[in-house]
Design a protein around this motif. Sequence first.
Motif, PDB file in Angstrom:
ATOM      1  N   UNK A 214       5.836   7.576   5.051  1.00  0.00           N
ATOM      2  CA  UNK A 214       4.929   7.815   3.925  1.00  0.00           C
ATOM      3  C   UNK A 214       5.357   6.990   2.714  1.00  0.00           C
ATOM      4  N   UNK A 215       6.671   6.939   2.457  1.00  0.00           N
ATOM      5  CA  UNK A 215       7.184   6.126   1.342  1.00  0.00           C
ATOM      6  C   UNK A 215       6.827   4.655   1.534  1.00  0.00           C
ATOM      7  N   UNK A 216       6.980   4.171   2.754  1.00  0.00           N
ATOM      8  CA  UNK A 216       6.668   2.769   3.035  1.00  0.00           C
ATOM      9  C   UNK A 216       5.181   2.491   2.846  1.00  0.00           C
ATOM     10  N   UNK A 217       4.347   3.438   3.285  1.00  0.00           N
ATOM     11  CA  UNK A 217       2.902   3.296   3.097  1.00  0.00           C
ATOM     12  C   UNK A 217       2.555   3.296   1.606  1.00  0.00           C
ATOM     13  N   UNK A 218       3.248   4.140   0.836  1.00  0.00           N
ATOM     14  CA  UNK A 218       3.010   4.220  -0.610  1.00  0.00           C
ATOM     15  C   UNK A 218       3.408   2.922  -1.308  1.00  0.00           C
ATOM     16  N   UNK A 219       4.455   2.262  -0.814  1.00  0.00           N
ATOM     17  CA  UNK A 219       4.873   0.972  -1.379  1.00  0.00           C
ATOM     18  C   UNK A 219       3.749  -0.049  -1.212  1.00  0.00           C
ATOM     19  N   UNK A 220       3.195  -0.116  -0.007  1.00  0.00           N
ATOM     20  CA  UNK A 220       2.110  -1.064   0.262  1.00  0.00           C
ATOM     21  C   UNK A 220       0.872  -0.732  -0.563  1.00  0.00           C
ATOM     22  N   UNK A 221       0.563   0.565  -0.679  1.00  0.00           N
ATOM     23  CA  UNK A 221      -0.602   0.976  -1.471  1.00  0.00           C
ATOM     24  C   UNK A 221      -0.411   0.607  -2.937  1.00  0.00           C
ATOM     25  N   UNK A 222       0.821   0.745  -3.446  1.00  0.00           N
ATOM     26  CA  UNK A 222       1.130   0.393  -4.837  1.00  0.00           C
ATOM     27  C   UNK A 222       0.955  -1.108  -5.068  1.00  0.00           C
ATOM     28  N   UNK A 223       1.496  -1.904  -4.173  1.00  0.00           N
ATOM     29  CA  UNK A 223       1.412  -3.360  -4.324  1.00  0.00           C
ATOM     30  C   UNK A 223      -0.018  -3.869  -4.142  1.00  0.00           C
ATOM     31  N   UNK A 224      -0.808  -3.186  -3.299  1.00  0.00           N
ATOM     32  CA  UNK A 224      -2.166  -3.648  -2.987  1.00  0.00           C
ATOM     33  C   UNK A 224      -3.201  -3.185  -4.016  1.00  0.00           C
ATOM     34  N   UNK A 225      -2.822  -2.252  -4.870  1.00  0.00           N
ATOM     35  CA  UNK A 225      -3.788  -1.649  -5.795  1.00  0.00           C
ATOM     36  C   UNK A 225      -4.353  -2.673  -6.776  1.00  0.00           C
TER      37      UNK A 225
ATOM     38  N   UNK B   1      -8.444   4.325   2.495  1.00  0.00           N
ATOM     39  CA  UNK B   1      -7.935   5.619   2.953  1.00  0.00           C
ATOM     40  C   UNK B   1      -6.417   5.621   3.076  1.00  0.00           C
ATOM     41  N   UNK B   2      -5.841   6.817   2.963  1.00  0.00           N
ATOM     42  CA  UNK B   2      -4.388   6.972   3.133  1.00  0.00           C
ATOM     43  C   UNK B   2      -3.975   6.599   4.554  1.00  0.00           C
ATOM     44  N   UNK B   3      -4.832   6.906   5.530  1.00  0.00           N
ATOM     45  CA  UNK B   3      -4.527   6.580   6.918  1.00  0.00           C
ATOM     46  C   UNK B   3      -4.400   5.070   7.126  1.00  0.00           C
ATOM     47  N   UNK B   4      -5.236   4.296   6.441  1.00  0.00           N
ATOM     48  CA  UNK B   4      -5.202   2.837   6.615  1.00  0.00           C
ATOM     49  C   UNK B   4      -3.861   2.261   6.183  1.00  0.00           C
ATOM     50  N   UNK B   5      -3.226   2.872   5.173  1.00  0.00           N
ATOM     51  CA  UNK B   5      -1.901   2.417   4.742  1.00  0.00           C
ATOM     52  C   UNK B   5      -0.789   3.036   5.600  1.00  0.00           C
ATOM     53  N   UNK B   6      -0.964   4.301   5.986  1.00  0.00           N
ATOM     54  CA  UNK B   6       0.080   4.983   6.765  1.00  0.00           C
ATOM     55  C   UNK B   6       0.271   4.331   8.142  1.00  0.00           C
ATOM     56  N   UNK B   7      -0.823   3.811   8.703  1.00  0.00           N
ATOM     57  CA  UNK B   7      -0.701   3.242  10.048  1.00  0.00           C
ATOM     58  C   UNK B   7       0.095   1.926  10.052  1.00  0.00           C
ATOM     59  N   UNK B   8       0.233   1.277   8.891  1.00  0.00           N
ATOM     60  CA  UNK B   8       0.962  -0.004   8.840  1.00  0.00           C
ATOM     61  C   UNK B   8       2.440   0.170   9.190  1.00  0.00           C
ATOM     62  N   UNK B   9       3.191   1.097   8.543  1.00  0.00           N
ATOM     63  CA  UNK B   9       4.601   1.251   8.925  1.00  0.00           C
ATOM     64  C   UNK B   9       4.819   1.798  10.333  1.00  0.00           C
ATOM     65  N   UNK B  10       3.908   2.632  10.825  1.00  0.00           N
ATOM     66  CA  UNK B  10       4.120   3.159  12.188  1.00  0.00           C
ATOM     67  C   UNK B  10       3.806   2.101  13.247  1.00  0.00           C
TER      68      UNK B  10
END
Length: 341
Positions: free
Chosen positions: A56-67, A75-84
């Motif tokens: 979740x932290x890794x997904x949040x990093x990408x969401x922060x940089x992409x904002x 969606x949150x799922x679109x970012x969460x699926x990147x680290x997994x």
Amino acid sequence: MNKKHLWGILIVLAISAFVLYTDLKTTPIHEIQKAAQGMNWFAFVLVFALMLLSYICEAAILATLAKRKDEPKRSKWSFFRIPIIQALFNAITPMSTGGQPSQLAAMVQMGIEGGRATSLLLMKFIIYQVVVLFAYVLTIIFGFHMVATKFSALAIFIVIGFIIHISSILFLLAIMFAYNWTKNTTNFFMNLLAKFIKKERVEKWRSATMEKIETFYSESQKLKKEKKKLLVSTFLTVLQLLIFYSIPYVVLMALNVNASWLAVTQMNIMIIMFMAIIPIPGASGGAEYSFQTLFATFVSSHGALVLGMFLWRFATYFFGMILGIFGWIFKPKKISSRKNN
């Protein structure tokens, strides 16, 4: 996923099955049963919760940089699926070489243009490497003596892994802060190589390396200008790594083993350094061996040690693979980026 990736999964499963068979063959089953009966189930669940929180932290990093203000919300799922997805491809490719390309593919699938996705991943990579640099250096300074005095053979491989990591990180930092010097030094080494290797091959290496230096420098300069994103992403990266590095300590809690969080975390970081030099998907075999070797310091029962090793390995490795398969199957809605006016 192609046939090569499926072969990677099969190799990982085969090696892991062999390690499991070897450990069960040499460990009385009643010792493992005894360790399992006394399991702290709250800590057991917490192991997997921490691994999820790390993703979740890794997904949040990408969401922060992409904002961006001018873009629709993804969606949150679109970012969460990147680290997994990265966890899946890191696990099934030698020396984790498939992680970065798989992240790029996942970002393109969610509608982020390829060039921008590459830029975002580079920014994330820069922040991650800087934080990891401090973690590795502090661990070697304050924790290496624990390994060197008891496990001298393993200590040599940890030092090799440390040198590989630090060399690559220092090269990246040199690009950021000594751009011209890095280019000149690279050209010097390429000219030196040209005396021993075919010039055509060296020129290809030179061209590819210089292109990567230019790209990395460009992205690092962009990152310096976005200070708020830089600070938030750095904080999240520190949090992510603290969570991930703490998982073995929680595994020992699940086994009702009293140990120092600092000592266990330092051991875990050194295992990660060792795993970096094993050219097998997921460092299979070497990871299990190093865990058992180092954590025998804390666990007196061999049955508990084997159980702890498989709990740690499943949570940090196979759990991510399973989530990654679901992440690859269930694609998010593709939302195209809006162009700036």
